[in-house]
Design a protein around this motif. Structure first.
Motif, PDB file in Angstrom:
ATOM      1  N   HIS A  64      31.015  82.325 -32.153  1.00  0.00           N
ATOM      2  CA  HIS A  64      31.242  82.906 -30.696  1.00  0.00           C
ATOM      3  C   HIS A  64      32.637  82.805 -29.947  1.00  0.00           C
ATOM      4  O   HIS A  64      33.423  82.731 -31.178  1.00  0.00           O
ATOM      5  CB  HIS A  64      30.763  80.844 -29.149  1.00  0.00           C
ATOM      6  CG  HIS A  64      31.353  79.933 -29.494  1.00  0.00           C
ATOM      7  ND1 HIS A  64      32.852  79.892 -29.626  1.00  0.00           N
ATOM      8  CD2 HIS A  64      31.290  78.748 -30.891  1.00  0.00           C
ATOM      9  CE1 HIS A  64      32.669  78.410 -30.396  1.00  0.00           C
ATOM     10  NE2 HIS A  64      31.773  78.127 -30.481  1.00  0.00           N
ATOM     11  N   MET A  99      33.832  76.037 -24.782  1.00  0.00           N
ATOM     12  CA  MET A  99      32.635  76.305 -25.237  1.00  0.00           C
ATOM     13  C   MET A  99      32.192  76.151 -26.288  1.00  0.00           C
ATOM     14  O   MET A  99      33.314  75.614 -27.059  1.00  0.00           O
ATOM     15  CB  MET A  99      32.931  77.770 -25.697  1.00  0.00           C
ATOM     16  CG  MET A  99      32.351  79.080 -25.543  1.00  0.00           C
ATOM     17  SD  MET A  99      32.621  80.370 -25.806  1.00  0.00           S
ATOM     18  CE  MET A  99      32.340  81.271 -23.952  1.00  0.00           C
ATOM     19  N   ASN A 154      26.665  76.019 -24.480  1.00  0.00           N
ATOM     20  CA  ASN A 154      28.388  76.982 -23.337  1.00  0.00           C
ATOM     21  C   ASN A 154      28.404  77.439 -24.138  1.00  0.00           C
ATOM     22  O   ASN A 154      29.968  77.411 -24.693  1.00  0.00           O
ATOM     23  CB  ASN A 154      28.688  75.214 -22.578  1.00  0.00           C
ATOM     24  CG  ASN A 154      29.755  75.696 -21.578  1.00  0.00           C
ATOM     25  OD1 ASN A 154      29.300  77.120 -20.597  1.00  0.00           O
ATOM     26  ND2 ASN A 154      31.046  75.360 -21.755  1.00  0.00           N
ATOM     27  N   TYR A 155      28.489  78.590 -23.950  1.00  0.00           N
ATOM     28  CA  TYR A 155      28.640  79.976 -24.957  1.00  0.00           C
ATOM     29  C   TYR A 155      28.351  81.046 -24.631  1.00  0.00           C
ATOM     30  O   TYR A 155      27.507  81.287 -24.060  1.00  0.00           O
ATOM     31  CB  TYR A 155      28.431  79.410 -26.971  1.00  0.00           C
ATOM     32  CG  TYR A 155      27.173  80.050 -27.107  1.00  0.00           C
ATOM     33  CD1 TYR A 155      27.070  81.324 -27.297  1.00  0.00           C
ATOM     34  CD2 TYR A 155      26.638  78.832 -27.323  1.00  0.00           C
ATOM     35  CE1 TYR A 155      25.854  81.450 -28.095  1.00  0.00           C
ATOM     36  CE2 TYR A 155      25.301  78.967 -27.230  1.00  0.00           C
ATOM     37  CZ  TYR A 155      24.837  80.316 -27.969  1.00  0.00           C
ATOM     38  OH  TYR A 155      23.262  80.578 -28.803  1.00  0.00           O
ATOM     39  N   ILE A 156      29.218  82.396 -25.032  1.00  0.00           N
ATOM     40  CA  ILE A 156      29.408  83.508 -25.143  1.00  0.00           C
ATOM     41  C   ILE A 156      29.123  84.019 -26.419  1.00  0.00           C
ATOM     42  O   ILE A 156      30.047  83.527 -26.992  1.00  0.00           O
ATOM     43  CB  ILE A 156      29.396  84.726 -23.428  1.00  0.00           C
ATOM     44  CG1 ILE A 156      29.087  86.098 -23.816  1.00  0.00           C
ATOM     45  CG2 ILE A 156      30.833  84.372 -24.287  1.00  0.00           C
ATOM     46  CD1 ILE A 156      29.122  86.420 -22.456  1.00  0.00           C
ATOM     47  N   GLU A 189      27.988  90.496 -26.339  1.00  0.00           N
ATOM     48  CA  GLU A 189      27.265  90.264 -25.538  1.00  0.00           C
ATOM     49  C   GLU A 189      28.185  90.411 -24.054  1.00  0.00           C
ATOM     50  O   GLU A 189      28.444  91.101 -23.236  1.00  0.00           O
ATOM     51  CB  GLU A 189      27.005  88.997 -25.148  1.00  0.00           C
ATOM     52  CG  GLU A 189      25.234  87.960 -25.644  1.00  0.00           C
ATOM     53  CD  GLU A 189      24.959  86.927 -25.475  1.00  0.00           C
ATOM     54  OE1 GLU A 189      24.041  86.392 -26.590  1.00  0.00           O
ATOM     55  OE2 GLU A 189      25.871  85.810 -25.398  1.00  0.00           O
ATOM     56  N   LEU A 190      29.782  90.446 -24.071  1.00  0.00           N
ATOM     57  CA  LEU A 190      30.476  90.392 -23.489  1.00  0.00           C
ATOM     58  C   LEU A 190      30.919  91.808 -23.876  1.00  0.00           C
ATOM     59  O   LEU A 190      31.296  92.450 -22.784  1.00  0.00           O
ATOM     60  CB  LEU A 190      31.572  89.783 -23.379  1.00  0.00           C
ATOM     61  CG  LEU A 190      32.995  89.335 -22.815  1.00  0.00           C
ATOM     62  CD1 LEU A 190      32.696  89.174 -20.985  1.00  0.00           C
ATOM     63  CD2 LEU A 190      33.507  88.462 -23.174  1.00  0.00           C
ATOM     64  N   ASN A 217      24.333  90.124 -20.712  1.00  0.00           N
ATOM     65  CA  ASN A 217      24.459  88.739 -20.403  1.00  0.00           C
ATOM     66  C   ASN A 217      24.056  88.781 -19.329  1.00  0.00           C
ATOM     67  O   ASN A 217      24.108  89.514 -18.512  1.00  0.00           O
ATOM     68  CB  ASN A 217      26.216  88.279 -21.201  1.00  0.00           C
ATOM     69  CG  ASN A 217      26.615  88.608 -20.895  1.00  0.00           C
ATOM     70  OD1 ASN A 217      27.512  88.170 -18.928  1.00  0.00           O
ATOM     71  ND2 ASN A 217      28.313  89.821 -20.898  1.00  0.00           N
ATOM     72  N   ASP A 218      24.010  87.905 -18.765  1.00  0.00           N
ATOM     73  CA  ASP A 218      23.539  87.077 -17.081  1.00  0.00           C
ATOM     74  C   ASP A 218      25.315  86.321 -16.784  1.00  0.00           C
ATOM     75  O   ASP A 218      24.959  85.437 -15.809  1.00  0.00           O
ATOM     76  CB  ASP A 218      22.314  86.228 -17.487  1.00  0.00           C
ATOM     77  CG  ASP A 218      22.038  84.940 -18.154  1.00  0.00           C
ATOM     78  OD1 ASP A 218      23.631  84.915 -18.582  1.00  0.00           O
ATOM     79  OD2 ASP A 218      21.102  85.086 -17.878  1.00  0.00           O
ATOM     80  N   LYS A 219      25.663  86.317 -17.391  1.00  0.00           N
ATOM     81  CA  LYS A 219      26.514  85.502 -17.079  1.00  0.00           C
ATOM     82  C   LYS A 219      27.843  86.562 -16.572  1.00  0.00           C
ATOM     83  O   LYS A 219      29.050  85.637 -15.364  1.00  0.00           O
ATOM     84  CB  LYS A 219      28.032  84.661 -18.427  1.00  0.00           C
ATOM     85  CG  LYS A 219      26.844  84.034 -18.281  1.00  0.00           C
ATOM     86  CD  LYS A 219      27.394  82.613 -19.913  1.00  0.00           C
ATOM     87  CE  LYS A 219      26.509  82.044 -21.184  1.00  0.00           C
ATOM     88  NZ  LYS A 219      25.942  82.648 -21.257  1.00  0.00           N
TER      89      LYS A 219
END
Ligand code: AMP
Ligand code: ZN
Length: 496
Positions: free
Chosen positions: A47, A290, A296-298, A302-303, A308-310
């Motif tokens: 992550h 994280m 609790n991570y991305i 995804e970034l 992503n939905d964050k």
């Protein structure tokens, strides 16, 4: 005159977690540095928090190399021995059992993912990347040696390190993390399967494999697998010697992992294995560390893709790298849209300024002192790798560059050369930020070609040549380029 590299090298100070002080860096062998960093446990995708730690040490590695040190950088792959919390099953073994595949398939998949991500981040590969499974024999030998010294004991085919005895006879256990053994023992609850230990703080050097445990090796104590702490002791000392210069990892590894490494190393050689302990601080998100286990991570991809939905948009690896650099490695860093956007802007401003340097008008006198400015960048890095201060100094130069263009400051040819060279050294070599032009230009060319193909497809459609129009769309699709027909015409998306 700016200082020489030798002078800069003499001024490097590193914060040593063992002493809690910034200390002048003097390697054991002049001109050479041995550095070990705990690598990932390859049972899932890394992550972004993991990535922060590896980027922090990449910048440290790059800076030491830049100063002229010959650095042997060892970063392991944990592919055995890391136990699932509160259990005595190995993380990789457990995942392999649940997914009904070979443990080495898990290891391969996530090692490849780890390398791909670090490549995207422009990290340099380490000099040696040893695996725990490649060093089982050495781990068995080290276990035997610690047993022979009377600092470990066997129970039912498992070998435990005797922390209380070590603490009494060899050295204080807890000196890195500032813990007291009496408090540790008082505060530990007995976990299931740990009743074999004499004391709750004792840790496994070798663990007997239960029947369902897939990863197992023969040993003098029956079939089993090595303990996680032991692999780092064995691999660091095998490649760097029983005492070496720098050992790094994330702050969360300080206790118990690194505390145990000190105890094992000292039990084996009688010496403190590491001279400078360095710990990178945590990346947090929504106010919490994280972490995979809490959800609790991305993931980095995804970034990078924006899927992503964050976060509202995608952020490039270079932006993420800049975001990391804008905090000192020892500080907690909060991942937020605002911080990513300001990193994106900062990166663009520095890139713009670098493009302008070569075109700066020169004069026969300097109104600015480039040599002192260059010293200030090294000063920042020499102050325990203070990247945010070094970046702030770069921004001072960005302002100066604009003032020269506006005719408010002047620069000589020699100073302009020094300015340009220093920007390149810090931007590329030390910060490891990628040059935009190559990939940026290739991207623009690709987009241009796709637009030509969209025009040709539109022409085919207007002539009712449906087979040709569909062929263009399908062939692009097969190459990962997706066309979308909307009311404002055709747009496209390039799938990574
Ligand atoms: P692991 O694979 O869990 O052993 O973690 C690999 C590395 O990432 C270790 O050095 C950890 O300390 C580090 N790490 C884990 N979580 C974070 C985080 N949230 N921020 C920064 N580093 C982390
Ligand atoms: Zn380790």
């Amino acid at each position: 005159m700016p200082k020489t590299l030798e002078q800069y090298r003499e001024e490097l100070k590193i914060y040593n977690s063992l002493t809690g002080k910034k200390e002048k860096f003097t390697p054991l062998v002049p001109g050479h540095v041995g550095m070990y960093v705990c690598g990932p446990t390859v049972y899932s995708n890394v992550h972004l928090g993991n990535v922060r730690t590896f980027v922090s040490f990449d910048v440290i590695y790059r800076y030491l190399k830049h100063l002229g040190y010959k650095v042997r950088y060892v970063r392991n792959i944990t592919d055995a021995g890391h136990l699932e919390d509160d259990s005595d099953e190995d993380k990789i073994s457990k995942k392999a059992r649940l997914e009904k595949i070979e443990p080495m398939e898990i290891v391969q998949k996530y090692t490849v993912d780890f390398h791909r991500i670090l490549d995207k981040m422009n990290n340099l590969p380490p000099s040696i990347e040893p695996t725990a499974t490649g060093h089982i024999i050495e781990q068995i030998e080290a276990t035997k040696e610690i047993l022979n010294k009377g600092l470990a004991y066997e129970v039912n085919g498992s070998i435990y390190f005797d922390v209380v005895k070590y603490n009494k006879e060899i050295d204080r256990y807890g000196k890195l993390s500032g813990r007291k053994i009496e408090e540790l023992i008082a505060n530990t609850r007995e976990l299931e399967g740990q009743e074999e230990k004499r004391n709750p703080q004792d840790f496994a050097l070798w663990k007997k494999a239960k029947p369902q445990h897939i990863m197992r090796w023969p040993s003098p104590w029956g079939e089993g697998f090595p303990g996680w702490h032991l692999e780092c002791t064995v691999m660091s000392t095998k490649y760097l010697g029983e005492q070496f210069d720098i050992h790094g990892g994330g702050m969360d590894l300080k206790f118990p992992h690194h505390e145990c490494e000190i105890a094992q190393g000292k039990a084996l050689s009688g010496k403190d294995p590491v001279r400078y302990w360095m710990h990178a601080n945590m990346l947090i998100m929504n106010g919490k560390k994280m972490s995979k286990s809490t959800g609790n991570y991305i993931l980095p991809n995804e970034l990078f893709s924006g899927e992503n939905d964050k976060f509202k948009k995608a952020y490039s690896p270079a932006t993420v790298r800049m975001f990391f650099l804008m905090a000192q490695y020892r500080n907690v860093l909060d991942l937020s849209e605002e911080a990513l956007q300001s990193a994106e802007k900062a990166l663009a401003r520095i890139r713009e300024a670098m493009k302008k340097i070569d075109r700066l008008p020169v004069s026969n006198k300097d109104s600015i002192d480039v040599a002192t400015w260059r010293d200030s960048l090294y000063e920042a890095m020499n102050d325990d790798f203070n990247t945010p201060v070094a970046i702030a100094r770069m921004f001072d130069a960005v302002k100066t560059i604009n003032r020269i263009i506006d005719g408010k400051d002047s620069i000589t040819e020699a100073s302009k050369r020094l300015l340009s060279e220093t920007f390149k050294i810090f931007y590329n070599d030390i910060f490891g930020l990628p040059v935009e032009s190559e990939s940026g230009a290739a991207q623009k060319n690709l987009e241009h070609v796709i637009k030509i193909l969209i025009d040709l497809r539109n022409e085919a459609r207007s002539q009712k040549n449906w087979p040709l129009a569909d062929k263009i769309r399908d062939e692009l699709h097969a190459s990962g380029i997706i066309l979308k027909d909307g009311k404002d015409g055709t747009t496209f998306e390039i799938k990574g």
